[in-house]
Design an enzyme around this catalytic site. Structure first.
Site, PDB file in Angstrom:
ATOM      1  N   ALA A  65      -0.853   0.980  -0.738  1.00  0.00           N
ATOM      2  CA  ALA A  65      -1.883   0.301   0.043  1.00  0.00           C
ATOM      3  C   ALA A  65      -1.207  -0.259   1.289  1.00  0.00           C
ATOM      4  O   ALA A  65       0.018  -0.395   1.326  1.00  0.00           O
ATOM      5  CB  ALA A  65      -2.491  -0.814  -0.787  1.00  0.00           C
ATOM      6  N   GLY A 108      -0.271   1.914  -4.466  1.00  0.00           N
ATOM      7  CA  GLY A 108      -1.663   2.385  -4.465  1.00  0.00           C
ATOM      8  C   GLY A 108      -1.765   3.897  -4.263  1.00  0.00           C
ATOM      9  O   GLY A 108      -2.764   4.513  -4.629  1.00  0.00           O
ATOM     10  N   GLU A 111      -1.311   5.220  -7.666  1.00  0.00           N
ATOM     11  CA  GLU A 111      -2.540   4.886  -8.409  1.00  0.00           C
ATOM     12  C   GLU A 111      -3.663   5.853  -8.036  1.00  0.00           C
ATOM     13  O   GLU A 111      -4.452   6.269  -8.888  1.00  0.00           O
ATOM     14  CB  GLU A 111      -2.922   3.423  -8.141  1.00  0.00           C
ATOM     15  CG  GLU A 111      -1.905   2.483  -8.792  1.00  0.00           C
ATOM     16  CD  GLU A 111      -2.033   1.039  -8.354  1.00  0.00           C
ATOM     17  OE1 GLU A 111      -2.118   0.782  -7.139  1.00  0.00           O
ATOM     18  OE2 GLU A 111      -2.057   0.153  -9.235  1.00  0.00           O
ATOM     19  N   GLU A 131       5.584  -2.482  -6.269  1.00  0.00           N
ATOM     20  CA  GLU A 131       4.945  -3.759  -5.903  1.00  0.00           C
ATOM     21  C   GLU A 131       5.796  -4.969  -6.268  1.00  0.00           C
ATOM     22  O   GLU A 131       5.742  -6.000  -5.607  1.00  0.00           O
ATOM     23  CB  GLU A 131       3.574  -3.864  -6.585  1.00  0.00           C
ATOM     24  CG  GLU A 131       2.497  -2.943  -6.022  1.00  0.00           C
ATOM     25  CD  GLU A 131       2.441  -1.582  -6.694  1.00  0.00           C
ATOM     26  OE1 GLU A 131       3.430  -1.167  -7.359  1.00  0.00           O
ATOM     27  OE2 GLU A 131       1.406  -0.913  -6.551  1.00  0.00           O
TER      28      GLU A 131
HETATM   29  N1  CO8 Z   1       1.895  -0.370   4.187  1.00  0.00           N
HETATM   30  C1  CO8 Z   1       1.945  -0.460   5.526  1.00  0.00           C
HETATM   31  N2  CO8 Z   1       2.844   0.211   6.286  1.00  0.00           N
HETATM   32  C2  CO8 Z   1       3.745   0.984   5.642  1.00  0.00           C
HETATM   33  C3  CO8 Z   1       3.745   1.132   4.252  1.00  0.00           C
HETATM   34  C4  CO8 Z   1       2.761   0.412   3.507  1.00  0.00           C
HETATM   35  N3  CO8 Z   1       2.650   0.510   2.164  1.00  0.00           N
HETATM   36  N4  CO8 Z   1       4.749   1.962   3.906  1.00  0.00           N
HETATM   37  C5  CO8 Z   1       5.336   2.345   5.059  1.00  0.00           C
HETATM   38  N5  CO8 Z   1       4.730   1.758   6.104  1.00  0.00           N
HETATM   39  C6  CO8 Z   1       5.062   1.895   7.528  1.00  0.00           C
HETATM   40  C7  CO8 Z   1       6.315   1.108   7.889  1.00  0.00           C
HETATM   41  O1  CO8 Z   1       6.004  -0.239   8.108  1.00  0.00           O
HETATM   42  C8  CO8 Z   1       6.748   1.838   9.136  1.00  0.00           C
HETATM   43  O2  CO8 Z   1       5.945   1.423  10.206  1.00  0.00           O
HETATM   44  P1  CO8 Z   1       6.638   0.951  11.614  1.00  0.00           P
HETATM   45  O3  CO8 Z   1       7.304   2.208  12.117  1.00  0.00           O
HETATM   46  O4  CO8 Z   1       5.487   0.506  12.431  1.00  0.00           O
HETATM   47  O5  CO8 Z   1       7.618  -0.113  11.262  1.00  0.00           O
HETATM   48  C9  CO8 Z   1       6.377   3.291   8.853  1.00  0.00           C
HETATM   49  O6  CO8 Z   1       5.390   3.238   7.819  1.00  0.00           O
HETATM   50  C10 CO8 Z   1       7.549   4.106   8.339  1.00  0.00           C
HETATM   51  O7  CO8 Z   1       8.106   3.424   7.241  1.00  0.00           O
HETATM   52  P2  CO8 Z   1       9.664   3.056   7.117  1.00  0.00           P
HETATM   53  O8  CO8 Z   1      10.262   2.886   8.458  1.00  0.00           O
HETATM   54  O9  CO8 Z   1       9.781   1.906   6.160  1.00  0.00           O
HETATM   55  O10 CO8 Z   1      10.173   4.410   6.463  1.00  0.00           O
HETATM   56  P3  CO8 Z   1      11.484   4.609   5.546  1.00  0.00           P
HETATM   57  O11 CO8 Z   1      11.635   6.088   5.436  1.00  0.00           O
HETATM   58  O12 CO8 Z   1      12.617   3.795   6.067  1.00  0.00           O
HETATM   59  O13 CO8 Z   1      11.091   3.975   4.110  1.00  0.00           O
HETATM   60  C11 CO8 Z   1       9.657   3.612   2.210  1.00  0.00           C
HETATM   61  C12 CO8 Z   1      10.102   4.580   3.325  1.00  0.00           C
HETATM   62  C13 CO8 Z   1      10.822   3.394   1.232  1.00  0.00           C
HETATM   63  C14 CO8 Z   1       8.498   4.265   1.513  1.00  0.00           C
HETATM   64  C15 CO8 Z   1       9.248   2.262   2.830  1.00  0.00           C
HETATM   65  O14 CO8 Z   1       8.355   2.497   3.912  1.00  0.00           O
HETATM   66  C16 CO8 Z   1       8.562   1.326   1.868  1.00  0.00           C
HETATM   67  O15 CO8 Z   1       9.205   0.706   1.058  1.00  0.00           O
HETATM   68  N6  CO8 Z   1       7.211   1.211   1.990  1.00  0.00           N
HETATM   69  C17 CO8 Z   1       6.432   0.305   1.163  1.00  0.00           C
HETATM   70  C18 CO8 Z   1       6.236   0.841  -0.229  1.00  0.00           C
HETATM   71  C19 CO8 Z   1       5.470  -0.140  -1.062  1.00  0.00           C
HETATM   72  O16 CO8 Z   1       5.872  -1.271  -1.320  1.00  0.00           O
HETATM   73  N7  CO8 Z   1       4.276   0.278  -1.527  1.00  0.00           N
HETATM   74  C20 CO8 Z   1       3.413  -0.543  -2.345  1.00  0.00           C
HETATM   75  C21 CO8 Z   1       2.445  -1.279  -1.472  1.00  0.00           C
HETATM   76  S1  CO8 Z   1       1.461  -2.467  -2.337  1.00  0.00           S
HETATM   77  C22 CO8 Z   1       0.311  -1.515  -3.119  1.00  0.00           C
HETATM   78  O17 CO8 Z   1       0.225  -0.332  -2.953  1.00  0.00           O
HETATM   79  C23 CO8 Z   1      -0.625  -2.251  -4.020  1.00  0.00           C
HETATM   80  C24 CO8 Z   1      -1.798  -1.381  -4.400  1.00  0.00           C
HETATM   81  C25 CO8 Z   1      -2.737  -2.087  -5.294  1.00  0.00           C
HETATM   82  C26 CO8 Z   1      -3.887  -2.719  -4.712  1.00  0.00           C
HETATM   83  C27 CO8 Z   1      -4.663  -1.997  -3.702  1.00  0.00           C
HETATM   84  C28 CO8 Z   1      -5.581  -2.969  -3.075  1.00  0.00           C
HETATM   85  C29 CO8 Z   1      -5.876  -2.915  -1.766  1.00  0.00           C
END
Ligand code: CO8
Length: 257
Positions: A65, A108, A111, A131
């Site tokens: 998400a 998400g 999921e 998460e």
């Molecule tokens: N949300 C928003 N932006 C994201 C997300 C995300 N989940 N994942 C990546 N991005 C963005 C980054 O912020 C970045 O943007 P910017 O260039 O503007 O800074 C761009 O995508 C590229 O990402 P990275 O530079 O971080 O790329 P890397 O290759 O270095 O890393 C990863 C890849 C490891 C996947 C890393 O991006 C990461 O850890 N992302 C988050 C993963 C995460 O925590 N996901 C869980 C989110 S919470 C959730 O899903 C809860 C769901 C349940 C409820 C739903 C209700 C709404």
């Protein structure tokens, strides 16, 4: 609705949706999920479509998400906004859904993939519920569907540590149905969706409903549920046609009723 975050395709009897926010690794914001539900509902209404296919790009199915959209929300906002309900709306689709996953499939995103009926993974796929690393827990069904898919111990490890599974680990755990080279993951999933779409629509609907019942309630109530749906299949012309075609050694012609 004009779609900004997804691309929609129709290939024969397969309706295909590509998640398309590559700059954010396909993070699932409210608008994207709303578009996805709308596109799937339209495909659900289209009698010419027998199976749906969902995918992202090679780098990411979806990295979760949208954290930036959620970060400042309070508990009541999160509870009362119909954001998480959009995942439930996908789960209400009655036609089969194949997910083709390459790269990150997290939070998400996982999921959402687990709501789909079959996951085809590329060798590069990474599955996780990270998460815990951002101070929360899976909120769109992950604690329930992941546990049912891979069992308690591995689900706990993933949910409590955020560790990602490789595609091969996901295959061994039963989370995905097959792992294929990244160059062919989409075409393999398209082939699979096409094969499913060639079956009787009425039998597909009953079969999906019956398998999903395995996740609800007890084994005995699931078996009873299956028995009723199996009997109901015998009220369809497709059952007669399917069994007659087998006896007559020819291909069946499905009527969808
Ligand atoms: N949300 C928003 N932006 C994201 C997300 C995300 N989940 N994942 C990546 N991005 C963005 C980054 O912020 C970045 O943007 P910017 O260039 O503007 O800074 C761009 O995508 C590229 O990402 P990275 O530079 O971080 O790329 P890397 O290759 O270095 O890393 C990863 C890849 C490891 C996947 C890393 O991006 C990461 O850890 N992302 C988050 C993963 C995460 O925590 N996901 C869980 C989110 S919470 C959730 O899903 C809860 C769901 C349940 C409820 C739903 C209700 C709404």
């Amino acid at each position: 609705m004009a779609y900004e975050n997804i691309l929609v395709f129709r290939e024969g009897a397969v309706g295909r949706v590509q998640l398309n926010r590559p700059q954010a690794l396909n993070a699932l914001n409210f608008r994207l999920m709303t578009e996805l539900v709308e596109a799937f509902r339209e495909m659900e209404r289209d009698p010419g479509i027998g199976c749906l296919l969902l995918h992202g790009n090679e780098k990411a199915f979806a990295a979760g998400a949208d954290i930036k959209e959620m970060a400042e929300l309070g508990a009541i906002d999160m509870y009362t906004r119909d954001y998480i309900e959009l995942w439930d709306e996908v789960a209400r689709i009655k036609k089969p859904i194949v997910a083709a996953v390459s790269g990150y499939c997290l939070g998400g995103g996982l999921e959402l993939a687990m709501i789909c009926d079959i996951i085809v993974a590329s060798e590069t796929a990474k599955f996780g519920q990270p998460e815990i690393n951002i101070g929360v827990l899976p909120g769109a069904g992950g604690t329930q569907r992941l546990t049912r898919a891979v069992g308690k111990s591995l689900a706990m490890e993933m949910v409590l540590t955020g560790r990602m599974l490789t595609a091969q680990e996901a295959l061994a755990a039963g989370l995905v149905s097959r792992v294929v080279p990244v160059e062919v993951y989409l075409s393999e999933a398209q082939k699979l969706a096409g094969e499913i779409a060639s079956k009787s629509p009425v039998a597909l609907r009953l079969a999906k409903e019956a398998v999903l019942q395995a996740f609800e309630g007890s084994l005995s109530s699931g078996l009873a549920y299956e028995r009723r749906l199996f009997a109901m299949a015998f009220a369809s012309e497709d059952q007669k046609e399917g069994m007659r075609a087998f006896t007559e050694k020819r291909k069946p012609e499905w009527k969808g009723r």
